[in-house]
Design an enzyme around this catalytic site. Structure first.
Site, short mmCIF file in Angstrom:
data_model
loop_
_atom_site.label_atom_id
_atom_site.label_comp_id
_atom_site.label_asym_id
_atom_site.label_seq_id
_atom_site.Cartn_x
_atom_site.Cartn_y
_atom_site.Cartn_z
N THR A 87 0.80 -1.23 0.00
CA THR A 87 0.00 0.00 0.00
C THR A 87 0.83 1.27 0.00
O THR A 87 0.29 2.38 -0.11
CB THR A 87 -0.91 0.02 1.24
OG1 THR A 87 -0.09 -0.02 2.43
CG2 THR A 87 -1.85 -1.17 1.24
N ARG B 6 -3.11 -23.74 -7.54
CA ARG B 6 -4.38 -23.15 -7.98
C ARG B 6 -5.34 -24.29 -8.30
O ARG B 6 -5.04 -25.12 -9.16
CB ARG B 6 -4.18 -22.26 -9.22
CG ARG B 6 -3.41 -20.97 -8.95
CD ARG B 6 -3.59 -19.96 -10.09
NE ARG B 6 -3.05 -20.43 -11.34
CZ ARG B 6 -1.79 -20.26 -11.74
NH1 ARG B 6 -0.94 -19.62 -10.94
NH2 ARG B 6 -1.39 -20.71 -12.91
N ASP C 53 18.30 -2.79 1.32
CA ASP C 53 16.95 -2.27 1.09
C ASP C 53 16.57 -1.32 2.24
O ASP C 53 15.43 -1.27 2.70
CB ASP C 53 15.93 -3.40 0.98
CG ASP C 53 14.63 -2.96 0.31
OD1 ASP C 53 14.58 -1.83 -0.23
OD2 ASP C 53 13.65 -3.73 0.35
N LEU D 284 6.47 -6.80 5.99
CA LEU D 284 7.66 -5.98 6.24
C LEU D 284 7.67 -4.82 5.26
O LEU D 284 7.28 -4.95 4.10
CB LEU D 284 8.93 -6.81 6.07
CG LEU D 284 9.07 -8.05 6.97
CD1 LEU D 284 10.36 -8.80 6.65
CD2 LEU D 284 9.04 -7.66 8.43
#
Length: 389
Positions: free
Chosen positions: A139, A225, A276, A308
């Site tokens: 998000t 799936r 990162d 995270l």
């Protein structure tokens, strides 16, 4: 100043050299020799039996020292660089997370300016996004995410030479055209935030995606799936023999067992260590003030604890984790933080190993793999002289 570093275990491309010396002058390595006899006129630096290794290459870091590279100011760039430099990152590729192209252009201007400075630690720019799969990007960047648009990225890339790496999701419409264009300009092009399976990864590799960003993170593994099973991005990348990877080896993003597996299957020459890192890496200032995030267990998480958000590690922490938690030999851990990223991102002619003619970027580590001294272009970095004092 002519400097001779003696009395240490020197990591060379051929392995460890004991009781030799590294001779440095004018920012370059003059010689790495098995002799520790004093050189007339040289200032001697006694490594006291510690490890003398090449400076680390930070090829994926968003911030540190309380700043983010998307602040896009010289002050922010310099503060982040200084914060990570003290932890052994002698070459840094500032990473920009998904943002507007106006911010990208501002950051390019700052990067271009800093790269022109003598003995610059900033080696080029790394862009992550905004061309990301929305289902895999979380998000944080929702307002910026989009499909690749050549009317945006081509003018930007034609305006500068400082962009050295760009990461996007390979399954997006137009992603392969993007990769052909970027890789054709010598830009390292990486897959990231993706749910691509083997056919897509194979065709993406052929189009120019040669690297996998934060391997295992923001990509699926083996899955099912309905009644059928499918390989994930992770297995697909393993099957691409020549695709390089990077791992966030902070001890939280990936467990030691997975770090061992990547080391075993991809090997030293195909694996890079990356932080990162977010703005709270290498930072002793005020605590996090953004309600979207929390710092917990040595990592930055989304406040809902569902995923995270990024690490707060520095490059030395990665090497420590690989050695102490994953059981990787120190020489290999250092190579994955220096030699391999230098080769992958295209600076191996100057960086990554202790060899005659290369930049004198040198780190001295103690027996517990703590940074005791850092040299950038042969000059001792302020605040890292605990070896001497």
């Amino acid at each position: 100043m002519l400097t001779q570093i003696i009395n240490g275990h020197i990591l060379t491309p051929q392995g460890w050299l004991k009781d030799g010396s590294v001779l440095v002058d004018d920012g370059k390595i003059l010689e790495v020799t098995n002799s520790d006899l004093a050189v007339i006129g040289a200032k001697a630096i006694d490594a006291k039996g510690m490890y003398i290794v090449p400076g680390f290459i930070s090829m994926h870091s968003h911030g540190g020292g309380g700043y983010d590279f998307t602040d896009a100011t010289p002050e922010a760039f310099q503060a982040i660089v200084q914060a990570h430099l003290k932890h052994g990152a002698t070459s840094i590729f500032p990473t920009l997370s998904s943002t507007t192209f106006d911010v990208l252009r501002q950051a390019v201007a700052v990067c271009d300016e800093l790269m022109q400075k003598p003995d610059s630690v900033v080696m080029g720019l790394h862009i992550e996004g905004p061309y990301l799969n929305k289902k895999m990007a979380g998000t944080q960047w929702g307002d910026f995410l989009k499909d690749p648009d050549p009317e945006e990225y081509i003018p930007l890339l034609e305006s500068t030479q400082c962009i050295k790496r760009w990461d996007i999701s390979p399954e997006l419409p137009g992603a392969h055209d993007f990769a052909r264009f970027t890789s054709g300009r010598g830009i390292l092009t990486a897959i990231t935030h993706t749910e691509a399976e083997y056919p897509e990864i194979k065709s993406a590799f052929e189009a120019g995606f040669t690297h996998a960003a934060h391997f295992y993170n923001a990509m699926p593994g083996f899955h099912k799936r309905r009644e059928y099973k499918y390989e994930g991005t992770v297995e697909s990348v393993y099957l691409m023999d020549n695709m390089t990877v990077e791992v966030i080896a902070d001890g939280v993003h990936l467990p030691a067992t997975i770090l061992k597996l990547v080391y075993k299957l991809k090997g030293v020459e195909k694996t890079c260590l990356v932080t990162d890192a977010l703005k709270y890496a290498a930072y002793n200032g005020r605590t996090i003030d953004d309600s979207r995030y929390v710092i917990e267990d040595g990592v930055c998480k989304l406040a809902d604890h569902q995923t995270l958000a990024g690490s707060i590690a520095s490059m030395d922490k990665l090497v420590q984790t690989m050695v102490k938690s994953a059981g990787i030999p120190l020489a290999d851990a250092v190579r994955m933080a220096s030699e391999t990223p230098a080769a992958v991102i295209g600076v191996a002619d100057r960086k990554g190993t202790l060899q005659k003619g290369k930049d004198a970027d040198i780190v001295i580590l103690d027996k517990d793999v703590n940074v005791r001294c850092v040299f950038s272009y042969g000059k001792m970095v302020e605040g890292t002289n605990t070896l001497i004092h």
